[in-house]
Design a protein around this motif. Structure first.
Motif, short mmCIF file in Angstrom:
data_model
loop_
_atom_site.label_atom_id
_atom_site.label_comp_id
_atom_site.label_asym_id
_atom_site.label_seq_id
_atom_site.Cartn_x
_atom_site.Cartn_y
_atom_site.Cartn_z
N GLU A 39 -81.39 -26.88 37.95
CA GLU A 39 -81.01 -26.42 36.62
C GLU A 39 -79.60 -25.85 36.67
OE1 GLU A 39 -83.29 -24.10 33.03
OE2 GLU A 39 -83.57 -23.36 35.07
N LEU A 40 -78.66 -26.54 36.03
CA LEU A 40 -77.26 -26.13 36.03
C LEU A 40 -76.95 -25.44 34.71
CD1 LEU A 40 -77.32 -28.24 38.34
CD2 LEU A 40 -75.03 -28.92 37.66
N ASP A 41 -77.00 -24.12 34.72
CA ASP A 41 -76.81 -23.40 33.47
C ASP A 41 -76.57 -21.92 33.78
OD1 ASP A 41 -76.92 -22.37 30.86
OD2 ASP A 41 -78.47 -23.79 30.26
N ASP A 42 -75.50 -21.37 33.25
CA ASP A 42 -75.20 -19.94 33.47
C ASP A 42 -76.04 -19.03 32.59
OD1 ASP A 42 -73.34 -20.46 35.40
OD2 ASP A 42 -71.59 -20.22 34.10
N GLU A 43 -76.58 -19.56 31.49
CA GLU A 43 -77.25 -18.71 30.51
C GLU A 43 -78.77 -18.89 30.48
OE1 GLU A 43 -75.41 -19.59 26.81
OE2 GLU A 43 -73.44 -18.86 27.40
N LEU A 75 -76.23 -32.19 45.95
CA LEU A 75 -77.51 -32.36 45.26
C LEU A 75 -77.90 -33.83 45.14
CD1 LEU A 75 -77.30 -29.83 42.28
CD2 LEU A 75 -78.98 -29.78 44.12
N ILE A 76 -76.96 -34.64 44.73
CA ILE A 76 -77.27 -36.04 44.43
C ILE A 76 -77.39 -36.89 45.69
CG2 ILE A 76 -76.38 -38.11 43.27
CD1 ILE A 76 -75.22 -36.20 41.12
N ILE A 77 -76.56 -36.61 46.67
CA ILE A 77 -76.62 -37.38 47.91
C ILE A 77 -77.80 -36.98 48.78
CG2 ILE A 77 -75.42 -37.87 50.09
CD1 ILE A 77 -74.27 -39.31 47.64
N ASP A 78 -78.11 -35.68 48.82
CA ASP A 78 -79.13 -35.18 49.74
C ASP A 78 -80.56 -35.34 49.23
OD1 ASP A 78 -77.06 -34.47 51.37
OD2 ASP A 78 -77.16 -32.31 50.92
N ASN A 79 -80.75 -35.67 47.95
CA ASN A 79 -82.09 -35.76 47.38
C ASN A 79 -82.35 -37.16 46.82
OD1 ASN A 79 -83.21 -32.78 47.28
ND2 ASN A 79 -81.07 -32.65 46.66
N ASP A 80 -83.37 -37.82 47.37
CA ASP A 80 -83.71 -39.16 46.89
C ASP A 80 -84.33 -39.11 45.51
OD1 ASP A 80 -82.81 -40.40 49.21
OD2 ASP A 80 -84.74 -40.18 50.22
N ASN A 81 -85.06 -38.03 45.23
CA ASN A 81 -85.70 -37.88 43.92
C ASN A 81 -85.32 -36.52 43.35
OD1 ASN A 81 -87.62 -40.30 43.58
ND2 ASN A 81 -88.01 -39.62 45.67
N ILE A 82 -84.50 -36.54 42.31
CA ILE A 82 -84.01 -35.29 41.75
C ILE A 82 -83.82 -35.41 40.24
CG2 ILE A 82 -81.61 -35.96 42.25
CD1 ILE A 82 -81.02 -32.94 42.64
N ILE A 83 -84.12 -34.31 39.55
CA ILE A 83 -83.83 -34.16 38.13
C ILE A 83 -82.79 -33.05 38.01
CG2 ILE A 83 -84.78 -33.58 35.86
CD1 ILE A 83 -87.58 -34.16 37.36
N ILE A 84 -81.71 -33.34 37.30
CA ILE A 84 -80.68 -32.33 37.07
C ILE A 84 -80.66 -32.02 35.57
CG2 ILE A 84 -78.24 -31.72 37.28
CD1 ILE A 84 -78.04 -33.70 39.57
N ASP A 85 -81.05 -30.79 35.25
CA ASP A 85 -81.11 -30.34 33.86
C ASP A 85 -79.83 -29.55 33.58
OD1 ASP A 85 -81.85 -29.49 31.35
OD2 ASP A 85 -83.28 -27.99 32.06
N VAL A 86 -78.97 -30.11 32.74
CA VAL A 86 -77.63 -29.56 32.52
C VAL A 86 -77.59 -28.75 31.22
CG1 VAL A 86 -75.17 -30.11 32.22
CG2 VAL A 86 -76.61 -31.51 33.74
#
Length: 267
Positions: A39-43, A75-86
């Motif tokens: 989860e990429l979010d400051d708030e 994050l993207i290279i090291d994880n084969d299965n990932i969800i990034i919530d921006v």
């Protein structure tokens, strides 16, 4: 499978789509093994609400003061299965620019763009779509229509997105007409109390739908047969739990499974 959920507009259902739709889908696709959820979010740190979930390994990442290029790359290279919530607003801009600068956008398999039924929601979604297509013409894209009101006609509720195809008002074209036909992929995320209930339980609606309701029904039956049932506190608790599980089962049948079916065509 590397999936990112993103829209610069706030309040369009990004976190709900990521956690309730994409997480269980990727969990199933991964052989029912936990998947990374960043989860990429400051708030907003919505994923902390789901601390009881067995679907995800959650990580909250602050944008301010972060080497975003390195963080996204890892994050993207090291994880084969990932969800990034921006997160929305400037966070979206920072992330898209970082994905572009590093070229790591080319490692993504799917971009999910949620939107509500407002004019600005649709406008922002199309702007983001065009920006992504300028950077990468091959990546799969899907739009998630959020907070669908089942009592309304879908095209009327999302009037700005679909346009007036029925000629009911002014025959205006929809913003969807600016999207390549191959990219007009849509999942429908309708309103449901189960989202609120799942947050209370700290797990997803999908996980609630996995709980055996038969056992709950049997306990309820036993509680109701007792003479002192009037003062039995279990009855209200079991009734509430049965209601929640019924709503979860309905949500899985009417929202999750249809969404999973559409998502499977893109992976």
């Amino acid at each position: 499978m590397k999936i990112i959920t993103i829209n610069s507009k706030g309040g369009v259902g990004k976190s709900t789509t990521s956690m309730q739709i994409i997480a269980p889908f990727l969990y199933q696709l991964n052989g029912k093994q936990k998947v990374k959820f960043a989860e990429l979010d400051d708030e907003n740190q919505d994923s902390t609400t789901f601390s009881g979930s067995d679907l995800i390994e959650a990580q909250q990442i602050q944008i301010t003061g972060t080497d975003l290029d390195s963080k996204l790359l890892d994050l993207i290279i090291d994880n084969d299965n990932i969800i990034i919530d921006v997160g929305g607003n400037k966070t979206t801009t920072f992330v898209i620019e970082s994905l572009s600068n590093t070229g790591i956008i080319n490692a993504l398999d799917l971009i999910v763009i949620p939107l509500g039924d407002g004019e600005q929601d649709a406008s922002n979604a199309i702007k983001l779509y065009n920006w992504i297509r300028e950077l990468n013409n091959d990546i799969k894209i899907i739009f998630a229509l959020s907070r669908i009101d089942p009592s309304m006609d879908l095209e009327m509720q999302f009037f700005d997105f679909f346009g007036d195809k029925q000629g009911r008002i002014d025959d205006r074209p929809g913003l969807i007409d600016k999207i390549n036909l191959a990219d007009q992929n849509i999942i429908k995320v309708r309103n449901s109390d189960i989202i609120k209930y799942s947050r209370a339980f700290g797990i997803t609606a999908y996980e609630l739908s996995e709980i055996d309701i038969i056992e709950v029904k049997e306990k309820m039956k036993q509680a109701l047969t007792k003479k002192e049932k009037k003062d039995d506190p279990r009855i209200k608790k079991l009734a509430y739990r049965q209601t929640v599980l019924n709503k979860a089962a309905d949500y899985r049948q009417t929202v999750l499974e249809p969404a999973f079916e559409v998502l499977r065509t893109l992976v």
